[in-house]
Design a protein around this motif. Structure first.
Motif, PDB file in Angstrom:
ATOM      1  N   THR A 244      39.299  44.092  31.725  1.00  0.00           N
ATOM      2  CA  THR A 244      39.710  45.372  31.136  1.00  0.00           C
ATOM      3  C   THR A 244      41.101  45.768  31.618  1.00  0.00           C
ATOM      4  OG1 THR A 244      38.635  46.595  32.937  1.00  0.00           O
ATOM      5  CG2 THR A 244      37.332  46.190  30.939  1.00  0.00           C
ATOM      6  N   GLY A 245      41.620  46.856  31.011  1.00  0.00           N
ATOM      7  CA  GLY A 245      42.927  47.381  31.399  1.00  0.00           C
ATOM      8  C   GLY A 245      43.943  47.248  30.284  1.00  0.00           C
ATOM      9  N   THR A 246      45.164  47.694  30.543  1.00  0.00           N
ATOM     10  CA  THR A 246      46.242  47.572  29.579  1.00  0.00           C
ATOM     11  C   THR A 246      46.700  46.117  29.522  1.00  0.00           C
ATOM     12  OG1 THR A 246      47.980  47.947  31.216  1.00  0.00           O
ATOM     13  CG2 THR A 246      47.023  49.905  30.156  1.00  0.00           C
ATOM     14  N   ILE A 247      47.540  45.810  28.557  1.00  0.00           N
ATOM     15  CA  ILE A 247      48.052  44.441  28.458  1.00  0.00           C
ATOM     16  C   ILE A 247      48.799  44.056  29.734  1.00  0.00           C
ATOM     17  CG2 ILE A 247      49.719  42.955  27.257  1.00  0.00           C
ATOM     18  CD1 ILE A 247      48.933  44.312  24.655  1.00  0.00           C
ATOM     19  N   SER A 248      49.607  44.962  30.239  1.00  0.00           N
ATOM     20  CA  SER A 248      50.367  44.683  31.468  1.00  0.00           C
ATOM     21  C   SER A 248      49.439  44.423  32.642  1.00  0.00           C
ATOM     22  CB  SER A 248      51.289  45.862  31.797  1.00  0.00           C
ATOM     23  OG  SER A 248      52.272  46.012  30.798  1.00  0.00           O
ATOM     24  N   GLU A 249      48.369  45.217  32.730  1.00  0.00           N
ATOM     25  CA  GLU A 249      47.418  45.049  33.831  1.00  0.00           C
ATOM     26  C   GLU A 249      46.677  43.714  33.708  1.00  0.00           C
ATOM     27  OE1 GLU A 249      46.444  49.807  34.586  1.00  0.00           O
ATOM     28  OE2 GLU A 249      45.180  48.602  33.249  1.00  0.00           O
ATOM     29  N   LYS A 250      46.330  43.351  32.495  1.00  0.00           N
ATOM     30  CA  LYS A 250      45.639  42.074  32.278  1.00  0.00           C
ATOM     31  C   LYS A 250      46.554  40.902  32.614  1.00  0.00           C
ATOM     32  CE  LYS A 250      42.493  43.742  28.660  1.00  0.00           C
ATOM     33  NZ  LYS A 250      42.136  43.697  27.229  1.00  0.00           N
ATOM     34  N   ILE A 251      47.829  41.010  32.240  1.00  0.00           N
ATOM     35  CA  ILE A 251      48.784  39.944  32.557  1.00  0.00           C
ATOM     36  C   ILE A 251      48.934  39.794  34.068  1.00  0.00           C
ATOM     37  CG2 ILE A 251      51.235  39.336  32.471  1.00  0.00           C
ATOM     38  CD1 ILE A 251      51.290  40.327  29.592  1.00  0.00           C
ATOM     39  N   SER A 252      48.946  40.929  34.781  1.00  0.00           N
ATOM     40  CA  SER A 252      49.043  40.886  36.250  1.00  0.00           C
ATOM     41  C   SER A 252      47.839  40.185  36.855  1.00  0.00           C
ATOM     42  CB  SER A 252      49.153  42.312  36.812  1.00  0.00           C
ATOM     43  OG  SER A 252      50.349  42.927  36.380  1.00  0.00           O
ATOM     44  N   GLN A 253      46.640  40.491  36.344  1.00  0.00           N
ATOM     45  CA  GLN A 253      45.427  39.848  36.849  1.00  0.00           C
ATOM     46  C   GLN A 253      45.447  38.345  36.572  1.00  0.00           C
ATOM     47  OE1 GLN A 253      41.661  42.073  35.896  1.00  0.00           O
ATOM     48  NE2 GLN A 253      43.064  43.576  35.009  1.00  0.00           N
ATOM     49  N   LEU A 254      45.918  37.978  35.383  1.00  0.00           N
ATOM     50  CA  LEU A 254      45.990  36.568  35.023  1.00  0.00           C
ATOM     51  C   LEU A 254      47.017  35.828  35.871  1.00  0.00           C
ATOM     52  CD1 LEU A 254      45.710  36.715  31.119  1.00  0.00           C
ATOM     53  CD2 LEU A 254      44.082  35.646  32.692  1.00  0.00           C
ATOM     54  N   SER A 255      48.083  36.520  36.241  1.00  0.00           N
ATOM     55  CA  SER A 255      49.125  35.900  37.075  1.00  0.00           C
ATOM     56  C   SER A 255      48.541  35.408  38.392  1.00  0.00           C
ATOM     57  CB  SER A 255      50.254  36.894  37.357  1.00  0.00           C
ATOM     58  OG  SER A 255      50.900  37.274  36.166  1.00  0.00           O
ATOM     59  N   VAL A 256      47.598  36.176  38.933  1.00  0.00           N
ATOM     60  CA  VAL A 256      46.949  35.788  40.192  1.00  0.00           C
ATOM     61  C   VAL A 256      46.041  34.585  39.956  1.00  0.00           C
ATOM     62  CG1 VAL A 256      45.375  36.527  42.012  1.00  0.00           C
ATOM     63  CG2 VAL A 256      47.046  38.147  41.069  1.00  0.00           C
ATOM     64  N   LEU A 257      45.229  34.654  38.882  1.00  0.00           N
ATOM     65  CA  LEU A 257      44.270  33.589  38.585  1.00  0.00           C
ATOM     66  C   LEU A 257      44.959  32.272  38.264  1.00  0.00           C
ATOM     67  CD1 LEU A 257      41.302  32.741  38.056  1.00  0.00           C
ATOM     68  CD2 LEU A 257      41.592  33.537  35.697  1.00  0.00           C
ATOM     69  N   LEU A 258      46.118  32.365  37.583  1.00  0.00           N
ATOM     70  CA  LEU A 258      46.795  31.165  37.080  1.00  0.00           C
ATOM     71  C   LEU A 258      47.958  30.702  37.953  1.00  0.00           C
ATOM     72  CD1 LEU A 258      46.889  32.177  33.300  1.00  0.00           C
ATOM     73  CD2 LEU A 258      45.440  30.407  34.324  1.00  0.00           C
ATOM     74  N   ALA A 259      48.096  31.279  39.123  1.00  0.00           N
ATOM     75  CA  ALA A 259      49.253  31.001  39.985  1.00  0.00           C
ATOM     76  C   ALA A 259      49.447  29.512  40.252  1.00  0.00           C
ATOM     77  CB  ALA A 259      49.107  31.755  41.308  1.00  0.00           C
ATOM     78  N   GLU A 260      48.371  28.742  40.311  1.00  0.00           N
ATOM     79  CA  GLU A 260      48.452  27.317  40.618  1.00  0.00           C
ATOM     80  C   GLU A 260      48.549  26.436  39.375  1.00  0.00           C
ATOM     81  OE1 GLU A 260      48.726  26.320  43.768  1.00  0.00           O
ATOM     82  OE2 GLU A 260      48.699  28.462  44.259  1.00  0.00           O
ATOM     83  N   SER A 261      48.637  27.044  38.194  1.00  0.00           N
ATOM     84  CA  SER A 261      48.677  26.249  36.962  1.00  0.00           C
ATOM     85  C   SER A 261      50.010  26.446  36.248  1.00  0.00           C
ATOM     86  CB  SER A 261      47.532  26.655  36.023  1.00  0.00           C
ATOM     87  OG  SER A 261      47.686  26.050  34.748  1.00  0.00           O
ATOM     88  N   GLU A 262      50.816  25.399  36.173  1.00  0.00           N
ATOM     89  CA  GLU A 262      52.116  25.476  35.511  1.00  0.00           C
ATOM     90  C   GLU A 262      51.955  25.796  34.027  1.00  0.00           C
ATOM     91  OE1 GLU A 262      56.023  22.638  34.616  1.00  0.00           O
ATOM     92  OE2 GLU A 262      54.531  22.041  36.112  1.00  0.00           O
ATOM     93  N   GLU A 263      50.997  25.113  33.373  1.00  0.00           N
ATOM     94  CA  GLU A 263      50.786  25.359  31.942  1.00  0.00           C
ATOM     95  C   GLU A 263      50.263  26.764  31.696  1.00  0.00           C
ATOM     96  OE1 GLU A 263      48.883  23.242  27.994  1.00  0.00           O
ATOM     97  OE2 GLU A 263      48.046  22.733  29.949  1.00  0.00           O
ATOM     98  N   GLY A 264      49.346  27.205  32.544  1.00  0.00           N
ATOM     99  CA  GLY A 264      48.799  28.546  32.400  1.00  0.00           C
ATOM    100  C   GLY A 264      49.877  29.615  32.527  1.00  0.00           C
ATOM    101  N   MET A 265      50.779  29.455  33.488  1.00  0.00           N
ATOM    102  CA  MET A 265      51.864  30.420  33.701  1.00  0.00           C
ATOM    103  C   MET A 265      52.852  30.401  32.538  1.00  0.00           C
ATOM    104  SD  MET A 265      51.140  32.111  36.353  1.00  0.00           S
ATOM    105  CE  MET A 265      52.684  33.000  36.630  1.00  0.00           C
ATOM    106  N   LYS A 266      53.064  29.200  31.963  1.00  0.00           N
ATOM    107  CA  LYS A 266      53.945  29.114  30.793  1.00  0.00           C
ATOM    108  C   LYS A 266      53.345  29.906  29.626  1.00  0.00           C
ATOM    109  CE  LYS A 266      56.259  25.890  27.658  1.00  0.00           C
ATOM    110  NZ  LYS A 266      56.422  24.466  27.234  1.00  0.00           N
ATOM    111  N   GLY A 267      52.040  29.740  29.418  1.00  0.00           N
ATOM    112  CA  GLY A 267      51.371  30.490  28.365  1.00  0.00           C
ATOM    113  C   GLY A 267      51.431  31.985  28.602  1.00  0.00           C
TER     114      GLY A 267
END
Length: 458
Positions: A244-267
């Motif tokens: 849940t949350g705003t788009i910006s908040e969701k992107i921030s949460q994903l940044s933590v989850l995907l920190a170790e994935s180059e492809e994920g961060m590119k997406g």
């Protein structure tokens, strides 16, 4: 006694009223496609089987309508497959063509076949029927129209920004408020599968995740387990089930989850660019939302993924969808031809607008006036006027038979025609007409110019 005729399940007949409403939607979509610079093309209703098979995943292949070969289709059938009742292998020898499943793969074939005639980037739109051997239900048919807009030959993310605007513009023109344009990115999904150690199960993972709104969290977990995704991996994606949350908040949460994935961060960066610019430009009646569970089952999406949800007041599945495909034409030999496109679900949009009572009354307007037929002389007099009224853009018609006047008025009433034009011997002699309002009952005698002006004003 002859049996009562019927039509196949998942298909429909359309009445004049329904056709008029469908044309209203199509015209709005078409006008806005062209306003955004898209050009129309059309492709055949059926393609060679090899063009379609293997392009939609295993589930999609099962839903493709196969066409039996002409003549004695069993003549070339593989005897062993026939005797073993192996329908999957037998199909290849008795069916060389199939009805198109969507408009995107035929479009990719079109681009490859006509690449020397096309100016790239190529912006095309296509409004044609497609067929799927799906289980019919509300808003889901076996024959239905798709309204697609695609751009090929450009990797620019500004195309995605414009496609979001196109969705918003069309739904605003249709009077639909509260539409949600969901967005995700397949690179993000690949990144999530990577960080949880399920890269080899990417398709199974995304197909299951995409069903969250249909089968719930427990259903998704059960399907993932059945596909061989470990409990530990599922535990890592637990936060996605309650994202849940705003788009910006969701992107921030994903940044933590995907920190170790180059492809994920590119997406994630691609998604941030699209969302930031859409929000800066603004939307009229739609809401943009990041839905990380949005996967869409089609295998060819490689970047942004779109899905459009109707207003919450209507219980209906998605009314649009699409995404970025970096190398769809590669399946036909043309490499590095990136594209992105969206589709409008005409049939579901129709049901939503109907349920919300948003169709303008003018959409189903019939003839403005019915000329009453008193005989050949009167009919000829009426047709002279009708010819000129039609030239002025006014919908009018003559009742074809010299029937009882009451029957003719009854016909006008059933057709919803608001006026009757009466012209007998007296009117012919004075070169006039009697215009009767069939709603109020009022009538007055007018010359032709008065008749035309009254009908134009009504």
């Amino acid at each position: 006694m002859a049996s009562k005729p019927s039509i196949p399940k998942g298909t429909r007949d359309f009445s004049p009223t329904e056709v008029a409403k469908r044309h209203y939607i199509i015209q709005i979509i078409k006008n806005n496609f062209e306003k955004f610079g898209f050009q129309p093309i059309e492709t055949p209703s059926f393609e060679n089987s090899e063009t379609l098979m293997g392009k939609y995943g295993e589930e999609g292949d099962r839903l493709i309508f196969k066409i039996l070969n002409s003549g004695d289709y069993l003549a070339k059938a593989n005897v062993a497959h026939l005797e073993n009742k192996d329908s999957t292998k037998l199909t290849a020898s008795i069916s060389e063509k199939a009805l198109r499943y969507d408009l995107t793969v035929p479009f990719a074939r079109y681009v490859v076949q006509h690449q020397n005639e096309i100016e790239f980037p190529f912006k095309r739109y296509q409004i044609q029927p497609v067929w799927r051997a799906d289980r019919p239900q509300k808003g889901r048919f076996r024959e239905f129209f798709q309204c697609d807009a695609d751009v090929v030959g450009s990797k620019s993310l500004w195309q995605e920004v414009e496609l979001v605007q196109l969705y918003d513009t069309v739904f605003s023109a249709l009077g639909l408020e509260g539409v949600t344009i969901k967005i995700n990115n397949r690179k993000i999904l690949s990144g999530i599968a990577d960080v949880i150690g399920a890269s080899d199960k990417l398709i199974d993972f995304t197909v299951a995740l995409d069903k969250l709104d249909k089968i719930g969290e427990d259903g998704v977990k059960k399907e993932m387990m059945e596909k061989g995704i470990s409990a530990a991996a599922i535990l890592k994606v637990q936060p996605l089930f309650h994202f849940t949350g705003t788009i910006s908040e969701k992107i921030s949460q994903l940044s933590v989850l995907l920190a170790e994935s180059e492809e994920g961060m590119k997406g994630l960066e691609e998604l941030r660019f699209i969302c930031d610019n859409v929000m800066k430009l603004g939307l009229s009646n739609s809401t943009l939302d990041l839905d990380v569970t949005l996967a869409r089952g089609l295998n060819y999406y490689t970047g942004a993924i779109f899905e459009v949800a109707p207003p919450q007041a209507v219980a209906m599945g998605s009314i649009g969808g699409g995404g970025r495909y970096d190398d769809l034409t590669g399946i036909f030999g043309l490499k590095n031809m990136s594209g992105v496109g969206i589709s409008f679900g005409l049939d579901r949009i129709y049901l939503v607008i109907e349920e919300l009572n948003l169709f303008p009354e003018t959409v189903t307007a019939t003839s403005k006036a019915l000329f009453i037929n008193y005989g050949d002389a009167e009919a000829f007099y009426g047709l002279q006027a009708i010819q000129k009224l039609r030239a002025a853009g006014i919908k009018v018609e003559l009742y074809p038979d010299n029937a009882k006047v009451a029957k003719q008025f009854q016909h006008a009433d059933k057709r919803g025609i608001p006026f009757a034009v009466i012209a007998g011997e007296q009117e012919i002699a004075s070169d006039t007409f009697v215009l009767k309002n069939l709603i109020s009952g009022e009538q007055r005698t007018v010359d032709f110019e008065g008749l035309k002006q009254d009908l134009l004003r009504s």
